[in-house]
Design a protein around this motif. Structure first.
Motif, mmCIF file in Angstrom:
data_model
loop_
_atom_site.group_PDB
_atom_site.id
_atom_site.type_symbol
_atom_site.label_atom_id
_atom_site.label_comp_id
_atom_site.label_asym_id
_atom_site.label_seq_id
_atom_site.Cartn_x
_atom_site.Cartn_y
_atom_site.Cartn_z
ATOM 1 N N SER A 290 0.853 -1.189 0.000
ATOM 2 C CA SER A 290 0.000 0.000 0.000
ATOM 3 C C SER A 290 0.888 1.238 0.000
ATOM 4 O O SER A 290 2.099 1.157 0.246
ATOM 5 N N PRO A 291 0.296 2.408 -0.253
ATOM 6 C CA PRO A 291 1.086 3.648 -0.132
ATOM 7 C C PRO A 291 1.752 3.775 1.236
ATOM 8 O O PRO A 291 2.888 4.256 1.342
ATOM 9 N N LEU B 42 16.865 1.279 17.047
ATOM 10 C CA LEU B 42 15.954 0.478 16.236
ATOM 11 C C LEU B 42 15.066 1.391 15.416
ATOM 12 O O LEU B 42 14.472 2.325 15.952
ATOM 13 N N PRO B 43 14.932 1.106 14.126
ATOM 14 C CA PRO B 43 13.991 1.896 13.329
ATOM 15 C C PRO B 43 12.569 1.493 13.672
ATOM 16 O O PRO B 43 12.332 0.351 14.105
ATOM 17 N N ALA B 44 11.618 2.407 13.495
ATOM 18 C CA ALA B 44 10.211 2.025 13.611
ATOM 19 C C ALA B 44 9.870 1.190 12.384
ATOM 20 O O ALA B 44 10.116 1.607 11.258
ATOM 21 N N VAL B 45 9.328 -0.012 12.610
ATOM 22 C CA VAL B 45 8.974 -0.901 11.501
ATOM 23 C C VAL B 45 7.453 -0.949 11.438
ATOM 24 O O VAL B 45 6.804 -1.491 12.331
ATOM 25 N N ALA B 46 6.909 -0.348 10.381
ATOM 26 C CA ALA B 46 5.461 -0.148 10.330
ATOM 27 C C ALA B 46 4.978 -0.094 8.894
ATOM 28 O O ALA B 46 5.751 0.053 7.955
ATOM 29 N N GLY B 47 3.673 -0.218 8.748
ATOM 30 C CA GLY B 47 3.042 -0.138 7.435
ATOM 31 C C GLY B 47 1.579 -0.453 7.597
ATOM 32 O O GLY B 47 1.017 -0.278 8.680
ATOM 33 N N GLY B 48 0.961 -0.950 6.517
ATOM 34 C CA GLY B 48 -0.440 -1.307 6.636
ATOM 35 C C GLY B 48 -1.155 -1.243 5.311
ATOM 36 O O GLY B 48 -0.570 -0.857 4.301
ATOM 37 N N ALA B 49 -2.427 -1.632 5.332
ATOM 38 C CA ALA B 49 -3.165 -1.820 4.086
ATOM 39 C C ALA B 49 -3.706 -0.532 3.504
ATOM 40 O O ALA B 49 -4.240 -0.537 2.399
#
Lengths: 145, 93
Positions: free
Chosen positions: A100-101, B85-92
């Motif tokens: 996703s973006p 530590l880097p922030a590891v994130a994302g999502g739909a």
């Protein structure tokens, strides 16, 4: 520099761990980290461990790997010469297995592999990507014994 | 205080490829100042526009997140291990 395209090689067990964790996380997105060898700063595609992590967002739309899980994974990687964190997987519960973006914008490391598991269609679909400077490249995924 | 800083792979390119760097300082702020003086490319990844800890980075002293301690004023002891530590994130979406 063109993005290298390693083949992600998962054992059947690792694949089951990843997909199982994605189902366990429902209705929220689930996430986890991949450990494996790196050569000259690039993952070879071999995975030595798939580590389920906590999604601290507890959201069906976003994930953030619990920082303490990341710390533990970093230490686990340090314990084996040549092994690093080589990627992060997460689930898309209602959308396709494509970045996703948000995934593109927040991609943390251009060397990492980003598998995404879609649970949208009943049968889980796992696909993997590199994300370099906003450019998405799909990687081959091989299931090995 | 002599402490070790562990860097994630993504930041090592700013530090001559090193995974672990020995630094001196009494607080996290001190050792970060030492670190970014030696490796200026790290600064934008560690320090936010407001001079505090960058929002997309987590810093641990041994097993403790410094956001729950005294942030950049967190005091250090000889032999402490600082993990960045880097922030590891994302999502739909």
């Amino acid at each position: 520099m063109s993005a290298p395209t390693p083949t992600l090689r998962l054992t059947a067990h690792q694949h089951a761990v990843i997909v199982g964790h994605c189902y366990d996380g429902l209705p929220d997105e689930a996430c986890g980290l991949l450990l494996g060898p790196m050569r000259d700063g690039e993952p070879t595609g071999v995975v030595t461990e798939a580590r389920p992590c906590t999604n601290v967002d507890r959201s069906a739309r976003t994930y953030t790997v619990a920082p303490h899980d990341l710390l533990r994974a970093m230490r686990a990687a340090e314990a084996t010469e040549g092994v690093e964190i080589i990627g992060v997987w997460h689930s898309h519960t209602h959308t396709a297995a494509y970045p996703s973006p948000t995934d593109v914008r927040q991609a943390v490391d251009p060397a990492w592999i980003y598998p995404i598991v879609s649970l949208r269609d009943g049968i889980p679909s796992l696909r993997a990507y590199r994300i370099v400077d906003g450019e998405i490249t799909e990687l081959p995924v091989e299931l090995i014994r | 205080m002599a402490v070790d800083i562990k860097l994630p792979t993504v930041l090592r390119t700013h530090a001559d490829g090193q995974a672990s760097i020995a630094v001196e300082g009494a607080t996290i702020g001190d050792v970060f100042a030492d670190l970014v003086e030696r490796y200026p490319g790290l600064k934008a990844n560690l320090i936010g526009d407001d001079g505090g800890l960058h929002k997309f980075v987590n810093v641990y002293v041994n097993d403790d997140d410094i956001r729950y301690l005294q942030q950049l004023d967190t005091k250090l002891a000889d032999g402490d291990v600082i993990s960045i530590l880097p922030a590891v994130a994302g999502g739909a979406i």
